[in-house]
Design a protein around this motif. Structure first.
Motif, PDB file in Angstrom:
ATOM      1  N   LEU A 139       0.831  -1.205   0.000  1.00  0.00           N
ATOM      2  CA  LEU A 139       0.000   0.000   0.000  1.00  0.00           C
ATOM      3  C   LEU A 139       0.868   1.258   0.000  1.00  0.00           C
ATOM      4  O   LEU A 139       0.546   2.246  -0.666  1.00  0.00           O
ATOM      5  CB  LEU A 139      -0.926  -0.014   1.223  1.00  0.00           C
ATOM      6  CG  LEU A 139      -2.010  -1.099   1.241  1.00  0.00           C
ATOM      7  CD1 LEU A 139      -2.766  -1.065   2.571  1.00  0.00           C
ATOM      8  CD2 LEU A 139      -2.973  -0.915   0.076  1.00  0.00           C
ATOM      9  N   ILE A 140       1.958   1.215   0.760  1.00  0.00           N
ATOM     10  CA  ILE A 140       2.866   2.370   0.788  1.00  0.00           C
ATOM     11  C   ILE A 140       3.521   2.567  -0.569  1.00  0.00           C
ATOM     12  O   ILE A 140       3.609   3.689  -1.086  1.00  0.00           O
ATOM     13  CB  ILE A 140       3.924   2.182   1.894  1.00  0.00           C
ATOM     14  CG1 ILE A 140       3.273   2.230   3.280  1.00  0.00           C
ATOM     15  CG2 ILE A 140       5.005   3.248   1.795  1.00  0.00           C
ATOM     16  CD1 ILE A 140       4.228   1.954   4.423  1.00  0.00           C
ATOM     17  N   ALA A 141       4.001   1.473  -1.160  1.00  0.00           N
ATOM     18  CA  ALA A 141       4.662   1.566  -2.464  1.00  0.00           C
ATOM     19  C   ALA A 141       3.697   2.023  -3.556  1.00  0.00           C
ATOM     20  O   ALA A 141       4.112   2.659  -4.532  1.00  0.00           O
ATOM     21  CB  ALA A 141       5.274   0.219  -2.829  1.00  0.00           C
ATOM     22  N   PHE A 142       2.410   1.714  -3.399  1.00  0.00           N
ATOM     23  CA  PHE A 142       1.402   2.118  -4.386  1.00  0.00           C
ATOM     24  C   PHE A 142       1.388   3.639  -4.566  1.00  0.00           C
ATOM     25  O   PHE A 142       1.177   4.138  -5.679  1.00  0.00           O
ATOM     26  CB  PHE A 142       0.029   1.628  -3.926  1.00  0.00           C
ATOM     27  CG  PHE A 142      -1.091   1.985  -4.861  1.00  0.00           C
ATOM     28  CD1 PHE A 142      -1.363   1.206  -5.973  1.00  0.00           C
ATOM     29  CD2 PHE A 142      -1.882   3.107  -4.628  1.00  0.00           C
ATOM     30  CE1 PHE A 142      -2.398   1.532  -6.829  1.00  0.00           C
ATOM     31  CE2 PHE A 142      -2.909   3.440  -5.484  1.00  0.00           C
ATOM     32  CZ  PHE A 142      -3.173   2.660  -6.596  1.00  0.00           C
ATOM     33  N   THR A 143       1.648   4.358  -3.468  1.00  0.00           N
ATOM     34  CA  THR A 143       1.610   5.829  -3.541  1.00  0.00           C
ATOM     35  C   THR A 143       2.778   6.404  -4.335  1.00  0.00           C
ATOM     36  O   THR A 143       2.753   7.591  -4.682  1.00  0.00           O
ATOM     37  CB  THR A 143       1.609   6.431  -2.133  1.00  0.00           C
ATOM     38  OG1 THR A 143       2.834   6.092  -1.459  1.00  0.00           O
ATOM     39  CG2 THR A 143       0.442   5.900  -1.317  1.00  0.00           C
ATOM     40  N   MET A 144       3.812   5.593  -4.587  1.00  0.00           N
ATOM     41  CA  MET A 144       4.922   6.081  -5.409  1.00  0.00           C
ATOM     42  C   MET A 144       4.503   6.256  -6.865  1.00  0.00           C
ATOM     43  O   MET A 144       5.079   7.076  -7.591  1.00  0.00           O
ATOM     44  CB  MET A 144       6.105   5.106  -5.343  1.00  0.00           C
ATOM     45  CG  MET A 144       6.783   5.004  -3.995  1.00  0.00           C
ATOM     46  SD  MET A 144       8.210   3.889  -4.038  1.00  0.00           S
ATOM     47  CE  MET A 144       9.315   4.747  -5.156  1.00  0.00           C
ATOM     48  N   PHE A 145       3.506   5.490  -7.294  1.00  0.00           N
ATOM     49  CA  PHE A 145       3.114   5.487  -8.708  1.00  0.00           C
ATOM     50  C   PHE A 145       1.782   6.187  -8.959  1.00  0.00           C
ATOM     51  O   PHE A 145       1.527   6.648 -10.071  1.00  0.00           O
ATOM     52  CB  PHE A 145       3.030   4.041  -9.206  1.00  0.00           C
ATOM     53  CG  PHE A 145       4.273   3.239  -8.942  1.00  0.00           C
ATOM     54  CD1 PHE A 145       5.386   3.395  -9.744  1.00  0.00           C
ATOM     55  CD2 PHE A 145       4.335   2.349  -7.881  1.00  0.00           C
ATOM     56  CE1 PHE A 145       6.539   2.657  -9.510  1.00  0.00           C
ATOM     57  CE2 PHE A 145       5.481   1.606  -7.637  1.00  0.00           C
ATOM     58  CZ  PHE A 145       6.589   1.766  -8.450  1.00  0.00           C
ATOM     59  N   PHE A 146       0.954   6.268  -7.936  1.00  0.00           N
ATOM     60  CA  PHE A 146      -0.356   6.887  -8.098  1.00  0.00           C
ATOM     61  C   PHE A 146      -0.603   7.853  -6.935  1.00  0.00           C
ATOM     62  O   PHE A 146      -0.432   7.492  -5.770  1.00  0.00           O
ATOM     63  CB  PHE A 146      -1.466   5.826  -8.129  1.00  0.00           C
ATOM     64  CG  PHE A 146      -1.290   4.806  -9.218  1.00  0.00           C
ATOM     65  CD1 PHE A 146      -1.728   5.051 -10.497  1.00  0.00           C
ATOM     66  CD2 PHE A 146      -0.663   3.597  -8.941  1.00  0.00           C
ATOM     67  CE1 PHE A 146      -1.564   4.105 -11.498  1.00  0.00           C
ATOM     68  CE2 PHE A 146      -0.502   2.651  -9.932  1.00  0.00           C
ATOM     69  CZ  PHE A 146      -0.945   2.902 -11.217  1.00  0.00           C
ATOM     70  N   SER A 147      -1.012   9.048  -7.261  1.00  0.00           N
ATOM     71  CA  SER A 147      -1.317  10.035  -6.234  1.00  0.00           C
ATOM     72  C   SER A 147      -2.554  10.817  -6.632  1.00  0.00           C
ATOM     73  O   SER A 147      -3.003  10.760  -7.784  1.00  0.00           O
ATOM     74  CB  SER A 147      -0.138  10.990  -6.034  1.00  0.00           C
ATOM     75  OG  SER A 147       0.090  11.757  -7.199  1.00  0.00           O
ATOM     76  N   GLY A 148      -3.085  11.570  -5.687  1.00  0.00           N
ATOM     77  CA  GLY A 148      -4.297  12.322  -5.953  1.00  0.00           C
ATOM     78  C   GLY A 148      -4.091  13.511  -6.864  1.00  0.00           C
ATOM     79  O   GLY A 148      -5.032  13.979  -7.504  1.00  0.00           O
ATOM     80  N   GLY A 149      -2.864  14.024  -6.927  1.00  0.00           N
ATOM     81  CA  GLY A 149      -2.600  15.184  -7.756  1.00  0.00           C
ATOM     82  C   GLY A 149      -2.590  16.473  -6.956  1.00  0.00           C
ATOM     83  O   GLY A 149      -2.859  16.501  -5.746  1.00  0.00           O
ATOM     84  N   LEU A 150      -2.309  17.548  -7.645  1.00  0.00           N
ATOM     85  CA  LEU A 150      -2.110  18.833  -6.988  1.00  0.00           C
ATOM     86  C   LEU A 150      -3.383  19.392  -6.377  1.00  0.00           C
ATOM     87  O   LEU A 150      -3.404  19.832  -5.223  1.00  0.00           O
ATOM     88  CB  LEU A 150      -1.525  19.823  -7.994  1.00  0.00           C
ATOM     89  CG  LEU A 150      -1.303  21.254  -7.484  1.00  0.00           C
ATOM     90  CD1 LEU A 150      -0.332  21.261  -6.310  1.00  0.00           C
ATOM     91  CD2 LEU A 150      -0.788  22.135  -8.619  1.00  0.00           C
ATOM     92  N   VAL A 165       8.375   7.672   0.528  1.00  0.00           N
ATOM     93  CA  VAL A 165       8.293   6.222   0.359  1.00  0.00           C
ATOM     94  C   VAL A 165       9.645   5.656  -0.075  1.00  0.00           C
ATOM     95  O   VAL A 165      10.086   4.612   0.399  1.00  0.00           O
ATOM     96  CB  VAL A 165       7.204   5.866  -0.667  1.00  0.00           C
ATOM     97  CG1 VAL A 165       7.190   4.363  -0.928  1.00  0.00           C
ATOM     98  CG2 VAL A 165       5.845   6.339  -0.182  1.00  0.00           C
ATOM     99  N   TYR A 166      10.308   6.358  -0.957  1.00  0.00           N
ATOM    100  CA  TYR A 166      11.628   5.918  -1.427  1.00  0.00           C
ATOM    101  C   TYR A 166      12.601   5.788  -0.261  1.00  0.00           C
ATOM    102  O   TYR A 166      13.350   4.799  -0.156  1.00  0.00           O
ATOM    103  CB  TYR A 166      12.149   6.906  -2.466  1.00  0.00           C
ATOM    104  CG  TYR A 166      13.542   6.607  -2.971  1.00  0.00           C
ATOM    105  CD1 TYR A 166      13.761   5.583  -3.897  1.00  0.00           C
ATOM    106  CD2 TYR A 166      14.626   7.347  -2.531  1.00  0.00           C
ATOM    107  CE1 TYR A 166      15.032   5.317  -4.364  1.00  0.00           C
ATOM    108  CE2 TYR A 166      15.903   7.072  -2.994  1.00  0.00           C
ATOM    109  CZ  TYR A 166      16.109   6.064  -3.906  1.00  0.00           C
ATOM    110  OH  TYR A 166      17.371   5.799  -4.371  1.00  0.00           O
ATOM    111  N   ASN A 167      12.595   6.754   0.635  1.00  0.00           N
ATOM    112  CA  ASN A 167      13.500   6.705   1.784  1.00  0.00           C
ATOM    113  C   ASN A 167      13.096   5.616   2.776  1.00  0.00           C
ATOM    114  O   ASN A 167      13.950   5.039   3.457  1.00  0.00           O
ATOM    115  CB  ASN A 167      13.550   8.067   2.470  1.00  0.00           C
ATOM    116  CG  ASN A 167      14.257   9.104   1.620  1.00  0.00           C
ATOM    117  OD1 ASN A 167      15.036   8.765   0.737  1.00  0.00           O
ATOM    118  ND2 ASN A 167      13.986  10.367   1.883  1.00  0.00           N
ATOM    119  N   ILE A 168      11.802   5.335   2.881  1.00  0.00           N
ATOM    120  CA  ILE A 168      11.369   4.219   3.725  1.00  0.00           C
ATOM    121  C   ILE A 168      11.938   2.904   3.189  1.00  0.00           C
ATOM    122  O   ILE A 168      12.428   2.064   3.966  1.00  0.00           O
ATOM    123  CB  ILE A 168       9.830   4.145   3.777  1.00  0.00           C
ATOM    124  CG1 ILE A 168       9.259   5.328   4.575  1.00  0.00           C
ATOM    125  CG2 ILE A 168       9.379   2.837   4.407  1.00  0.00           C
ATOM    126  CD1 ILE A 168       7.742   5.350   4.610  1.00  0.00           C
TER     127      ILE A 168
END
Length: 292
Positions: A111-122, A149-152
């Protein structure tokens, strides 16, 4: 490969690295020299590497500008507070995810990694920040980017690869809680990756301006980068050099001096921070990036 060939390889490699180092260092040295040189010498091309006719006009005008001093203090505050929150949250997320006995860690990590590729936008992000009442506050620059997420992923891999499980088991047998084990054992053994995280997050906060451009309207809260943007991009440098009281040529020279002085002043804290973290940097990144 013979010793003679190895020798020639070392010589060629050394020359290549020296060339790369010179190409990398020249822009930095040029900007530093230009900031303390006579602007006329810089504009005429007489200054190549070393300062010519040393002058501190640019620094005098920079430090006399109250907006830049305000931005400098704000950026220091945002960087220190933001980096502290970033590192704490990254550690608190990465440590449980690195433990084999943490049930459901794979689902949470997915779920955390999912946010690296998809986000809600500005726009959705702005609406959330606005509804939380954080617009025009320092927290709008810190909370939305509180963790990477990358640093996690890097820190979790470091914990898995570099912290022996036997030590954690021994601490558990001795009655140490997870929090105490983290503070007393894991973090002291993780100085390389912590140094990497501090550098990554600090540089990000120091250079950030887009979030401030969106969320801040009070000039007293502006970071340094927004004031630099106004001066260098929006053409407000003339106000700093009192263009109405000077000749056009002198105004151009003063603007040139201010431009290089601002670059040095803005990047000096990061330049001073890096030498203290350099010895940990390569080790932390390599071990955090590869599990073995």
């Amino acid at each position: 490969m013979s010793i003679r060939k190895l020798k020639w390889f070392d010589i060629a490699n050394g020359l290549l690295l020296a060339l790369v180092s010179a190409v990398t260092a020249y822009p930095l040295l040029f900007v530093l020299s230009a900031s303390i040189s006579d602007p006329a010498a810089v504009l005429s091309g007489r200054m190549w590497i070393w300062p010519v006719d040393i002058s501190f006009t640019g620094f005098e005008k920079v430090f006399a500008n109250s907006d830049l001093l305000t931005g400098y203090s704000n950026t220091l505050l945002y960087t220190i507070v933001g980096t502290a929150i970033n590192v704490i949250m990254t550690v608190m997320a990465a440590y449980p995810l690195s433990q084999p006995r943490f049930y459901g860690k794979n689902v949470i990590m997915a779920l955390i990694a999912f946010t690296m590729f998809f986000s809600g936008g500005l726009i959705p992000t702005y609406m959330i920040v606005r509804d939380l009442g954080m617009t025009n506050t320092m927290w709008a620059l810190i909370v939305p980017n509180a963790v990477s997420v990358y640093n996690i992923l890097i820190m979790r891999t470091y914990f898995q690869a570099s912290i022996p499980g036997e030590i954690l088991e021994a601490a558990s047998i001795d009655g140490s809680s997870d929090l105490r084990t983290l503070l007393r054992i894991v973090l002291p053994l993780s100085l390389p990756i912590l140094a990497v995280m501090v550098l990554f997050y600090a540089v990000g906060h120091w250079n950030a301006y887009f979030s401030a451009l969106i969320y801040l309207t009070d000039r007293e809260l502006y970071p340094l980068q927004l004031f630099m943007r106004e001066i260098l991009i929006q053409g407000q440098m003339e106000e700093m050099v009192n263009a109405a009281d000077r000749s056009h040529v002198q105004t151009i020279m003063d603007e040139e001096a201010v431009k290089y002085a601002i670059i040095i002043v803005a990047n000096l804290p990061i330049f001073l921070l890096y030498p203290f973290l350099q010895r940990y940097f390569v080790k932390g990144v390599m071990i955090g990036a590869l599990k073995g």
